[in-house]
Scaffold this motif. Structure first.
Motif, PDB file in Angstrom:
ATOM      1  N   ARG A  21       0.841  -1.201   0.000  1.00  0.00           N
ATOM      2  CA  ARG A  21       0.000   0.000   0.000  1.00  0.00           C
ATOM      3  C   ARG A  21       0.878   1.253   0.000  1.00  0.00           C
ATOM      4  O   ARG A  21       0.634   2.200  -0.741  1.00  0.00           O
ATOM      5  CB  ARG A  21      -0.919  -0.021   1.226  1.00  0.00           C
ATOM      6  CG  ARG A  21      -2.152   0.818   1.049  1.00  0.00           C
ATOM      7  CD  ARG A  21      -3.298   0.437   1.961  1.00  0.00           C
ATOM      8  NE  ARG A  21      -2.908   0.033   3.283  1.00  0.00           N
ATOM      9  CZ  ARG A  21      -3.139  -1.164   3.809  1.00  0.00           C
ATOM     10  NH1 ARG A  21      -3.750  -2.081   3.104  1.00  0.00           N
ATOM     11  NH2 ARG A  21      -2.767  -1.465   5.035  1.00  0.00           N
ATOM     12  N   THR A  22       1.894   1.224   0.827  1.00  0.00           N
ATOM     13  CA  THR A  22       2.806   2.376   0.888  1.00  0.00           C
ATOM     14  C   THR A  22       3.504   2.574  -0.450  1.00  0.00           C
ATOM     15  O   THR A  22       3.615   3.691  -0.949  1.00  0.00           O
ATOM     16  CB  THR A  22       3.873   2.154   1.988  1.00  0.00           C
ATOM     17  OG1 THR A  22       3.216   1.695   3.155  1.00  0.00           O
ATOM     18  CG2 THR A  22       4.628   3.420   2.293  1.00  0.00           C
ATOM     19  N   ALA A  23       3.948   1.450  -1.006  1.00  0.00           N
ATOM     20  CA  ALA A  23       4.659   1.531  -2.290  1.00  0.00           C
ATOM     21  C   ALA A  23       3.731   2.051  -3.386  1.00  0.00           C
ATOM     22  O   ALA A  23       4.149   2.845  -4.237  1.00  0.00           O
ATOM     23  CB  ALA A  23       5.191   0.166  -2.663  1.00  0.00           C
ATOM     24  N   ASP A  25       1.180   4.019  -2.952  1.00  0.00           N
ATOM     25  CA  ASP A  25       0.942   5.456  -2.729  1.00  0.00           C
ATOM     26  C   ASP A  25       2.076   6.299  -3.308  1.00  0.00           C
ATOM     27  O   ASP A  25       1.857   7.408  -3.782  1.00  0.00           O
ATOM     28  CB  ASP A  25       0.798   5.744  -1.230  1.00  0.00           C
ATOM     29  CG  ASP A  25      -0.546   5.286  -0.696  1.00  0.00           C
ATOM     30  OD1 ASP A  25      -1.453   5.045  -1.517  1.00  0.00           O
ATOM     31  OD2 ASP A  25      -0.690   5.155   0.538  1.00  0.00           O
TER      32      ASP A  25
ATOM     33  N   ARG B  35      -1.603   0.374 -12.187  1.00  0.00           N
ATOM     34  CA  ARG B  35      -1.906  -0.720 -11.263  1.00  0.00           C
ATOM     35  C   ARG B  35      -3.153  -1.485 -11.698  1.00  0.00           C
ATOM     36  O   ARG B  35      -3.289  -2.666 -11.434  1.00  0.00           O
ATOM     37  CB  ARG B  35      -2.125  -0.168  -9.854  1.00  0.00           C
ATOM     38  CG  ARG B  35      -0.827   0.082  -9.108  1.00  0.00           C
ATOM     39  CD  ARG B  35      -1.062   0.268  -7.632  1.00  0.00           C
ATOM     40  NE  ARG B  35      -1.652   1.565  -7.313  1.00  0.00           N
ATOM     41  CZ  ARG B  35      -2.865   1.732  -6.863  1.00  0.00           C
ATOM     42  NH1 ARG B  35      -3.681   0.699  -6.718  1.00  0.00           N
ATOM     43  NH2 ARG B  35      -3.313   2.940  -6.585  1.00  0.00           N
ATOM     44  N   ARG B  72      -7.162  10.906  -7.644  1.00  0.00           N
ATOM     45  CA  ARG B  72      -6.980   9.451  -7.654  1.00  0.00           C
ATOM     46  C   ARG B  72      -8.321   8.744  -7.882  1.00  0.00           C
ATOM     47  O   ARG B  72      -8.382   7.752  -8.601  1.00  0.00           O
ATOM     48  CB  ARG B  72      -6.395   9.043  -6.304  1.00  0.00           C
ATOM     49  CG  ARG B  72      -5.698   7.721  -6.351  1.00  0.00           C
ATOM     50  CD  ARG B  72      -4.859   7.602  -5.119  1.00  0.00           C
ATOM     51  NE  ARG B  72      -4.759   6.215  -4.693  1.00  0.00           N
ATOM     52  CZ  ARG B  72      -3.679   5.733  -4.133  1.00  0.00           C
ATOM     53  NH1 ARG B  72      -2.633   6.489  -3.951  1.00  0.00           N
ATOM     54  NH2 ARG B  72      -3.640   4.474  -3.751  1.00  0.00           N
ATOM     55  N   ARG B 108      11.050  -3.214   2.515  1.00  0.00           N
ATOM     56  CA  ARG B 108       9.880  -2.527   1.992  1.00  0.00           C
ATOM     57  C   ARG B 108       9.782  -2.782   0.493  1.00  0.00           C
ATOM     58  O   ARG B 108      10.770  -2.673  -0.227  1.00  0.00           O
ATOM     59  CB  ARG B 108      10.037  -1.031   2.261  1.00  0.00           C
ATOM     60  CG  ARG B 108       8.828  -0.232   2.005  1.00  0.00           C
ATOM     61  CD  ARG B 108       9.051   1.163   2.570  1.00  0.00           C
ATOM     62  NE  ARG B 108       8.061   2.070   2.007  1.00  0.00           N
ATOM     63  CZ  ARG B 108       8.253   2.741   0.892  1.00  0.00           C
ATOM     64  NH1 ARG B 108       9.350   2.607   0.201  1.00  0.00           N
ATOM     65  NH2 ARG B 108       7.318   3.553   0.455  1.00  0.00           N
ATOM     66  N   LEU B 109       8.582  -3.119   0.055  1.00  0.00           N
ATOM     67  CA  LEU B 109       8.406  -3.374  -1.374  1.00  0.00           C
ATOM     68  C   LEU B 109       8.572  -2.086  -2.165  1.00  0.00           C
ATOM     69  O   LEU B 109       8.108  -1.028  -1.740  1.00  0.00           O
ATOM     70  CB  LEU B 109       7.021  -3.947  -1.631  1.00  0.00           C
ATOM     71  CG  LEU B 109       6.816  -5.429  -1.322  1.00  0.00           C
ATOM     72  CD1 LEU B 109       5.343  -5.734  -1.319  1.00  0.00           C
ATOM     73  CD2 LEU B 109       7.519  -6.276  -2.362  1.00  0.00           C
ATOM     74  N   GLN B 110       9.180  -2.201  -3.290  1.00  0.00           N
ATOM     75  CA  GLN B 110       9.329  -1.040  -4.154  1.00  0.00           C
ATOM     76  C   GLN B 110       8.155  -0.991  -5.131  1.00  0.00           C
ATOM     77  O   GLN B 110       7.521  -2.012  -5.406  1.00  0.00           O
ATOM     78  CB  GLN B 110      10.649  -1.132  -4.936  1.00  0.00           C
ATOM     79  CG  GLN B 110      11.891  -1.088  -4.056  1.00  0.00           C
ATOM     80  CD  GLN B 110      11.993   0.176  -3.235  1.00  0.00           C
ATOM     81  OE1 GLN B 110      11.881   1.274  -3.779  1.00  0.00           O
ATOM     82  NE2 GLN B 110      12.173   0.049  -1.935  1.00  0.00           N
ATOM     83  N   ALA B 111       7.909   0.198  -5.625  1.00  0.00           N
ATOM     84  CA  ALA B 111       6.772   0.384  -6.530  1.00  0.00           C
ATOM     85  C   ALA B 111       6.867  -0.555  -7.739  1.00  0.00           C
ATOM     86  O   ALA B 111       5.871  -1.125  -8.169  1.00  0.00           O
ATOM     87  CB  ALA B 111       6.720   1.834  -6.987  1.00  0.00           C
ATOM     88  N   VAL B 114       5.794  -3.974  -6.809  1.00  0.00           N
ATOM     89  CA  VAL B 114       4.330  -4.026  -6.659  1.00  0.00           C
ATOM     90  C   VAL B 114       3.694  -4.196  -8.025  1.00  0.00           C
ATOM     91  O   VAL B 114       2.813  -5.035  -8.222  1.00  0.00           O
ATOM     92  CB  VAL B 114       3.807  -2.748  -5.972  1.00  0.00           C
ATOM     93  CG1 VAL B 114       2.289  -2.711  -6.002  1.00  0.00           C
ATOM     94  CG2 VAL B 114       4.303  -2.663  -4.543  1.00  0.00           C
ATOM     95  N   VAL B 133      -7.526  -3.503  -1.027  1.00  0.00           N
ATOM     96  CA  VAL B 133      -6.316  -3.356  -0.207  1.00  0.00           C
ATOM     97  C   VAL B 133      -5.625  -2.013  -0.436  1.00  0.00           C
ATOM     98  O   VAL B 133      -5.257  -1.330   0.503  1.00  0.00           O
ATOM     99  CB  VAL B 133      -5.334  -4.523  -0.485  1.00  0.00           C
ATOM    100  CG1 VAL B 133      -4.043  -4.337   0.297  1.00  0.00           C
ATOM    101  CG2 VAL B 133      -5.977  -5.843  -0.114  1.00  0.00           C
ATOM    102  N   LEU B 134      -5.478  -1.643  -1.691  1.00  0.00           N
ATOM    103  CA  LEU B 134      -4.679  -0.444  -1.973  1.00  0.00           C
ATOM    104  C   LEU B 134      -5.492   0.841  -1.951  1.00  0.00           C
ATOM    105  O   LEU B 134      -4.976   1.901  -1.641  1.00  0.00           O
ATOM    106  CB  LEU B 134      -3.956  -0.596  -3.323  1.00  0.00           C
ATOM    107  CG  LEU B 134      -3.046  -1.832  -3.438  1.00  0.00           C
ATOM    108  CD1 LEU B 134      -2.315  -1.832  -4.755  1.00  0.00           C
ATOM    109  CD2 LEU B 134      -2.046  -1.895  -2.287  1.00  0.00           C
TER     110      LEU B 134
END
Lengths: 140, 180
Positions: A21-23, A25, B35, B72, B108-111, B114, B133-134
């Protein structure tokens, strides 16, 4: 949308989901250079449409104003023609006026008959036996 | 430039301000569209349409501070419109072979990761996962948005989570959670 303070919601979300979710955003994807040109073309078209709608609006407003003024003139002129007549001769045509005229005439007649009533007739008779004077041929 | 000033200038049709607005928000919007839509051309189109709608309806934005959420939502709605036209199939069938991305779960996952994970999900799973979720939509809202039942939304989310978890934490066999 879900309320952020929902504890069950947080419990159901493992750390990798929060990380996702953070990624997401923070996710930034650089658009193609042609996209801006496409967007400006669309915006220009929108501006033109807006302008033409504005012009049509002005024209319609002017037509409406002219119609309103014309209607006003028509109402004033038509109202003058329909206003009650002020001349006396036209009043005579009115049946109510005629009836009132008859009443007045009747009452005048009644007054006259009262004035020329029995007393007045006796007064006239007292003079009928008197000799005539003046240049009457009978008295001479 | 201050955001409220920029928005005001965009409302007045100032092209330079619109360019600034685009520079600021287009990457965010394209990220959101990407996404939902795996196809680059489709996501680019959705981004352009979203930016166009935002710039031409800025008058409806009351509080400039909420612009990120506002823009968004426009982007998500635009993507859902495209997805609805595609007539999504809500089957539970999974692809035979799935490539296994291996992001380190401790980090931490990177964009980009994802996106690569989402790209491997079937479109239905991906859409529900994105929304629930997002984005934070409820199953009821998702049902209304996509015209599907509550249970379909829940089952799609369970499948999406299972699949993602198996990629992210391949050693964990236990199910992650139950959906209420």
């Amino acid at each position: 949308m879900k309320s952020p303070d929902s504890s069950s919601f947080e419990e159901q979300n493992p750390s990798w989901e929060r990380s996702m979710r953070t990624a997401s955003d923070d996710m930034r994807v650089q658009p193609a250079t042609s996209s801006w040109r496409t967007l400006t073309a669309k915006l220009d078209q929108h501006q033109q449409q807006k302008r033409s709608v504005y012009r049509i609006g002005i024209i319609l407003a002017r037509i409406a104003a002219i119609l309103l003024i014309a209607a006003g003139f028509w109402w004033v002129l038509d109202g003058q023609q329909k206003s009650p007549p002020l001349t006396s001769e036209l009043v005579n045509d009115n049946p109510a006026y005629f009836a009132s005229y008859l009443d007045v005439a009747q009452s005048l007649q009644d007054q006259m008959s009262r004035v020329e009533g029995p007393g007045n007739a006796g007064f006239k008779e007292s003079f009928s036996n008197m000799p005539t004077t003046g240049d009457s041929s009978g008295s001479l | 430039m201050d955001l409220p000033v920029l928005i005001d200038q965009c409302r007045q049709g100032n092209r330079q301000a619109q360019a600034r607005f685009y520079q600021e928000f287009a990457p965010i919007v394209l990220g959101a569209c990407r996404r939902y839509l795996p196809n680059d051309a489709e996501s680019e189109d959705a981004m352009i349409q979203s930016m166009y709608k935002s710039l031409t309806s800025l008058d409806t934005l009351r509080d400039p501070r909420t612009i990120h959420g506002w823009i968004r939502r426009i982007a998500v709605n635009e993507c859902l419109m495209i997805l609805r036209k595609k007539k999504l199939e809500w089957s539970d069938d999974l692809p035979e072979r799935m490539p296994a991305p291996d992001p380190d779960p401790q980090e931490r996952l990177q964009a980009r990761e994802v996106l690569s994970l989402l790209d491997k999900l079937p479109l239905g799973y991906r859409t529900i996962f994105n929304l629930y979720v997002l984005e934070g939509y409820t199953h009821r809202e998702i049902g209304e948005l996509l015209n599907i039942s509550l249970n379909t939304s829940k089952s799609q989310l369970i499948q999406a989570r299972k699949r993602l978890a198996s990629w992210i934490r391949p050693n964990e066999n236990k199910p992650h959670h139950e959906i209420s």
